[in-house]
Design an enzyme around this catalytic site. Structure first.
Site, mmCIF file in Angstrom:
data_model
loop_
_atom_site.group_PDB
_atom_site.id
_atom_site.type_symbol
_atom_site.label_atom_id
_atom_site.label_comp_id
_atom_site.label_asym_id
_atom_site.label_seq_id
_atom_site.Cartn_x
_atom_site.Cartn_y
_atom_site.Cartn_z
ATOM 1 N N TYR A 1 47.854 71.590 32.982
ATOM 2 C CA TYR A 1 49.845 72.211 33.541
ATOM 3 C C TYR A 1 50.160 72.502 34.485
ATOM 4 O O TYR A 1 48.788 72.810 34.979
ATOM 5 C CB TYR A 1 50.644 72.790 32.279
ATOM 6 N N ARG B 1 48.223 80.554 26.929
ATOM 7 C CA ARG B 1 47.279 79.807 26.307
ATOM 8 C C ARG B 1 46.476 78.790 27.682
ATOM 9 O O ARG B 1 46.242 78.812 28.871
ATOM 10 C CB ARG B 1 48.017 77.987 26.286
ATOM 11 N N CYS C 1 53.825 63.556 15.291
ATOM 12 C CA CYS C 1 53.947 64.500 15.826
ATOM 13 C C CYS C 1 54.150 63.629 17.248
ATOM 14 O O CYS C 1 54.618 63.549 17.819
ATOM 15 C CB CYS C 1 52.806 65.613 16.084
ATOM 16 N N CYS D 1 56.299 64.856 11.361
ATOM 17 C CA CYS D 1 55.398 64.757 11.108
ATOM 18 C C CYS D 1 54.750 63.454 9.721
ATOM 19 O O CYS D 1 56.400 63.085 9.015
ATOM 20 C CB CYS D 1 54.643 65.962 9.970
ATOM 21 N N GLU E 1 49.585 51.304 -11.212
ATOM 22 C CA GLU E 1 48.259 50.502 -11.128
ATOM 23 C C GLU E 1 47.111 50.105 -11.235
ATOM 24 O O GLU E 1 46.981 50.596 -12.197
ATOM 25 C CB GLU E 1 47.728 52.141 -9.661
ATOM 26 N N ASN F 1 46.064 51.369 0.369
ATOM 27 C CA ASN F 1 45.295 51.382 2.010
ATOM 28 C C ASN F 1 44.629 52.897 2.121
ATOM 29 O O ASN F 1 43.282 52.391 3.151
ATOM 30 C CB ASN F 1 46.091 50.223 2.533
#
Length: 663
Positions: free
Chosen positions: A180, A228, A370, A382, A432, A440
């Site tokens: 950044y 950061r 996200c 999410c 099931e 999957n």
């Protein structure tokens, strides 16, 4: 108490954090309003993670500059855009966060510079320290003037002052990190200035130094400011990053300079270093997909911790509590930063503290809900937790009378529907046809790097037991059994079937599912047909086992039809496949398999590929036959998951939540 060292307090400057967990900063797209304050979604989102036990909440990136990088609103919060409004909305949020004993830092950015994502930040000429290429756009950036630098620095002081008024406990500066704007000034590759902001390391860090000095001058020395910080850049060249284990010449910041920078930055006044590695030119490091190992920043954090005397925060797939506890014990870091894991489960910390670790919903590092949605739609969500960042609007709906609901299929859609229905007070039953829940997820989770897919299947099994949902395994139901069962509602989530076609000698032509589940042995040499997500991951997995793999795709490039994949995942996988020795053939059409040789045409050329087997990874087809038998005979019936439309895990879960929450 298990993991006790993760629940001891720690100081950042003058502020005491109650435990060793922080919410890692993630882009707060969709959490701001048009006046630069936090909207109700944002307030609820951060409060929910505090309620879940997280000691330190670090917001996603916010801005204070309104002159240089002007942004379209609403985008991210801005602490100076409308100061009164920012303080008011912040105060409402920080008061709620503090109610749970958590602290909250505001992340403030100097700007994106050459890495601006055009879809998120509106139209403006890209800026940078010098005239250098933009990361995404085919244009050059213009250098910042010294007056603009001073303007941005002053805005940090104004914004931090407003943050303190709004109840924030500190600031995290974003950052000498990930390429950044502040990082661009710090890296010689990007900074070719000849004034006091270029040249020596001290000059290149001057911008970051002036930022922390300005904040401290406005808010006091006892107001903590963390940073950061990326120790190493992982840049091979412009827009070209290194892969794990790859031998390369670092064009960005190397470890030696990174450690010097860390010491200087602490000397300048930063009270903690939130540490990782990478830049947007190698952004699968800062946004690690499942192809990166767990805890990938640990060794880098330890290097930093050995040269500074302030707390070091470590993120990067640190969701395994055994690993997290060990990392703190070994002195690799002081605080565990959880980003995506706290999207997946905001109650992670409280569940771990109370011995309910098996109830933590795992993050699968897909980045579809996200980072992928931030890139494509300017909103954070999410994939496995439909309620993330929209907690109020997805509250569980009350019911007036419980319904008996038959769910046919125990994949993610069926299990998510059952979970939500049971929480709301309905009476779901799951049928099931196989011997395991997860659909999957089971073949998809076969590769070592997809272990969290298996963990998600296990989490659903735990949820079914916890919620007392009857599950009938090895049961394939018929239309007659559905109609005679006395159900008020039926949900059909029967999944999908692999697409197959004949190549001639089909006794050695297998589906990807059969190979992933080890029902078929592909031999030492194989050809995988289909360069989508399944084909690429399968080829990578087989190559890591020492198999000789040829990957064949009809389109001109790999991963062309799977989307929206997060670009970090896609870019890393595209590079990993050839790096691991897989031969890639694109623009190819297979015509037959005979005598151990696969024939493919590439334009006018015929290719002969000797192989022990051929594996089909050419997609899936909806299995909706039972739904079609039932749709006119059942008054309330829903079709979910791949049975409705072959898609990804996220939409299977999200659609199931939406439907099950309104039955």
């Amino acid at each position: 108490m298990k993991y006790k060292n993760l629940f001891t307090p720690i100081q950042i400057g003058s502020v005491t954090i109650k435990n060793r967990f922080a919410l890692a900063p993630m882009g707060p797209l969709g959490l701001a309003d048009a006046d630069g304050g936090f909207n109700q979604r944002g307030i609820d989102y951060y409060t929910e993670r505090a309620k879940g036990g997280t000691g330190l909440i670090i917001t996603g990136v916010t801005f204070s500059d309104c002159k240089v990088e002007t942004t379209s609103m609403p985008n991210c919060p801005n602490s100076t855009y409308n100061a009164v409004h920012f303080v008011r909305t912040s105060k409402e949020m920080t008061e709620r966060v503090h109610a749970y004993g958590s602290k909250i830092f505001l992340m403030m950015s100097a700007g994106f510079g050459r890495v601006t994502i055009p879809t998120n930040l509106g139209e403006f000429p890209p800026v940078a320290p010098s005239e250098i290429p933009h990361r995404w756009l085919d244009k050059m950036c213009r250098p910042l003037t010294k007056e603009e630098i001073r303007s941005i620095v002053k805005s940090f002081g104004d914004g931090a002052h407003n943050a303190k008024r709004g109840g924030f406990d500190g600031i995290e500066v974003h950052a000498v990190h990930e390429g950044y704007l502040l990082d661009q000034f710090a890296i010689t590759m990007f900074n070719q200035r000849t004034d006091e902001y270029g040249g020596s390391l001290e000059n290149r860090l001057r911008f970051a130094k002036e930022v922390v000095e300005e904040i401290k001058s406005r808010c006091g020395d006892d107001f903590p400011v963390s940073l950061r910080f990326s120790l190493k850049s992982m840049i091979k060249d412009w827009r070209d990053g290194a892969l794990p284990g790859e031998d390369f010449d670092e064009k960005g910041r190397d470890i030696e300079e990174g450690l010097k920078a860390a010491k200087l930055l602490v000397q300048y006044g930063y009270d903690a270093l939130d540490t990782d590695v990478g830049t947007y030119d190698a952004w699968w490091w800062n946004h690690p997909p499942m192809y990166q190992e767990k805890g990938l920043y640990r060794k880098y954090c330890k290097m930093v911790k050995e040269v500074v005397d302030v707390p070091v925060l470590c993120a990067g797939r640190m969701d395994n509590p055994v690993m997290a506890s060990e990392s703190v014990k070994l002195g690799e870091c002081d605080i565990i930063n959880l980003g995506r894991p706290l999207l997946a489960d905001p109650d992670y910390v409280n569940k771990l503290r109370s011995g309910r670790g098996e109830e933590i919903r795992p993050c699968i590092s897909c980045q579809e809900g996200c980072m992928g949605r931030i890139q494509e739609y300017s909103m954070i969500n999410c994939a496995v937790n439909p309620r993330a960042a929209r907690e109020r609007y997805t509250a569980y709906e009350p019911i007036t009378a419980p319904k008996k609901v038959m769910i046919i299929g125990g994949g993610v859609a069926g299990c998510e529907a059952a979970r939500v229905l049971a929480i709301r007070g309905h009476k779901p039953e799951v049928f099931e046809k196989g011997n395991r829940l997860g659909g999957n997820l089971i073949p998809g989770g076969a590769p070592d790097f997809k272990e969290d897919d298996i963990a998600l299947a296990g989490w659903y099994e735990t949820q079914m037991k916890k919620l007392n949902v009857p599950v009938y395994m090895n049961t394939e139901v018929t239309k007659e059994e559905v109609l005679s069962g006395g159900y008020d509602t039926v949900i059909v989530a029967t999944g999908s079937k692999p697409k197959i076609f004949s190549l001639g000698e089909d006794e050695h032509v297998y589906t990807a599912v059969d190979v992933l589940l080890k029902k078929k042995d592909c031999g030492g040499t194989t050809a995988v047909i289909g360069g989508g997500l399944v084909g690429c991951e399968l080829a990578l997995w087989l190559a890591e086992q020492g198999k000789k793999v040829t990957l064949i795709e009809a389109l001109d490039k790999l991963l062309a039809v799977n989307g929206p994949l997060c670009h970090a995942n896609k870019d890393m996988l595209e590079r990993l496949v050839p790096y691991k020795g897989v031969d890639v053939l694109t623009g190819a059409c297979v015509t037959g398999y005979e005598d151990g040789t696969l024939t493919a045409s590439v334009g006018e050329e015929q290719k002969k590929i000797p192989c022990d087997s051929v594996i089909l990874a050419v997609g899936y087809k909806e299995e909706d036959s039972l739904y079609k038998e039932l749709e006119f005979d059942v008054p309330e019936i829903y079709l979910l998951g791949d049975a409705k439309k072959v898609s990804n895990i996220m939409y299977a879960i999200w659609d199931a939540f939406e439907v099950a929450n309104h039955i």
